[in-house]
Write an enzyme that holds these catalytic residues in place. Structure first.
Site, short mmCIF file in Angstrom:
data_model
loop_
_atom_site.label_atom_id
_atom_site.label_comp_id
_atom_site.label_asym_id
_atom_site.label_seq_id
_atom_site.Cartn_x
_atom_site.Cartn_y
_atom_site.Cartn_z
N GLY A 151 0.80 -1.22 0.00
CA GLY A 151 0.00 0.00 0.00
C GLY A 151 0.82 1.26 0.00
CB CYS A 152 -0.27 4.75 0.71
SG CYS A 152 -1.70 4.81 -0.39
CG ASN A 153 2.61 1.19 4.39
OD1 ASN A 153 1.40 1.00 4.25
ND2 ASN A 153 3.47 0.19 4.46
CB ALA A 154 4.87 -0.15 -0.05
CG MET A 352 0.67 7.90 7.37
SD MET A 352 1.39 9.29 6.44
CE MET A 352 -0.08 10.22 6.05
#
Length: 365
Positions: A151-154, A352
């Protein structure tokens, strides 16, 4: 919560040589659309959904929309067609991001020894690392890693791995590429759940070149340490589910996400700075994931930051939407272009995403 520490005191003159981000590059699809364009194109009349789009703090997004039909409507794409879009547009954006990253550096494609690719908007085997090695003509001995589905934190999960590899291989160039074809991950079902997602995400790729330079001559900030925080009680707050009715994957965002992330932001930043002698007020530059207006506001309030501190985060959201894992590199690129960084200053990167998770990194310019 965990942290990866390269030195107990990153401000020490006796600290070991650390990996540096020496350059970044980004790429997006050719076509961009305003929020009003999308509403008109899909003939969305529901006032609640129109309000979601208009109050998103997003002006334009780069998207790869489905083909236009004779009646002016847009085709309905199957999951197979979406995966093909993910592959085709992902390779195109990934290649251009890598080339843009190397353009202003002293390195060339042949210098890449390690390639880490991050994506969440589709599943491919072989993954983007193998596909980009072939497309770019990289050495067949290039080491590689694919980070899929985080996801966006990756982006920071990947950067942590890249920094670790670069530290173990001084003088060798490592490349991270975040490839997110968000146009290949959507459902149109008229629900508010889908409307929130469809109003938010845009397509884009971002690359970062990292090297541990023993001579200390390489440009760019040193990566000092990483810290992360997973919030198990919010594990279902952001998720990618299979929708039996639609026959494709569908992303879900809980309305409480901004408040959950904000409530834990201070804790993870405290862990990042613990033992360094630094306080939040010592951080000159904040590069935060453009997760959405409410997420950005929540982080800003909980960390006591000004709107100016997050100007590049909000600017990227305005001009591109949420670009998932590569968003923070778009913001970081704008910070570099601004030309206000002073030698010796500290910066924090923050992303996040699902887990729910907050990832952070400490830089010294």
């Amino acid at each position: 919560m965990t942290s990866a520490v390269l030195s107990a005191d990153p401000t020490s003159t006796q600290a070991p040589i650390r990996p540096k981000i020496i350059s970044v590059g980004t790429a997006v699809p050719t076509h961009s659309y305003s929020q009003q364009d999308v509403l008109d194109m899909y003939a969305i009349t529901d006032p609640r959904i129109r309000s979601v789009f208009r109050n998103s703090a997003i002006e334009r997004r780069h998207l790869t929309l489905p083909p236009e039909l004779p009646d002016g409507s847009r085709a309905t794409e199957t999951q197979g067609e979406l995966l093909r879009k993910h592959r085709v547009s992902g390779i195109d954006m990934g290649v251009r991001a890598v080339l843009a990253c190397l353009k202003d550096s002293e390195y060339e494609l042949d210098d890449i020894d390690y390639l880490c690719c991050i994506t969440t908007t589709g599943f491919l085997t072989p993954g983007f690392s193998a596909l980009l090695i072939k497309e770019l003509g990289l050495d067949i001995g290039t080491s590689r890693l694919d980070v899929v589905g985080m996801g966006c934190n990756a982006g920071l999960n990947g950067l942590n791995a890249v920094a670790g590899w670069a530290s173990a291989h001084p003088g060798q160039l490592a490349m991270m590429v975040c490839v997110e074809a968000c146009s290949a991950a959507y459902v149109l079902d008229g629900t508010m759940r889908s409307a929130v997602v469809n109003s938010l995400f845009g397509d884009g790729a971002a690359a970062a070149a990292v090297i541990t330079d023993e001579a200390g001559l390489a440009p760019g900030p040193s990566l000092l340490r990483f810290a992360s925080c997973i919030i198990p009680e919010a594990i279902d707050a952001m998720r990618y589910d299979w929708d039996d009715h639609q026959g494709k994957f569908s992303f879900f965002l809980d309305r409480e996400v901004p408040y959950v992330v904000g409530a834990h932001a201070e804790e993870v930043v405290g862990r990042l700075l613990a033992g360094t002698g630094l306080r939040r007020s010592d951080i000159a530059h904040w590069v935060v994931h453009s997760g959405g207006k409410k997420v950005i506001d929540s982080v800003m309030i909980n960390l006591g930051l000004t709107r100016h501190a997050l100007r590049h985060t909000t600017g990227v959201l305005r001009d591109y939407g949420n670009l998932s894992s590569g968003s923070f590199l778009f913001s970081y690129g704008r910070l570099l272009e601004e030309g206000t960084i002073q030698r010796g200053e500290f910066g924090v990167l923050m992303t996040m995403g699902p887990g729910s998770t907050i990832e952070t990194a400490l830089l010294r310019f």
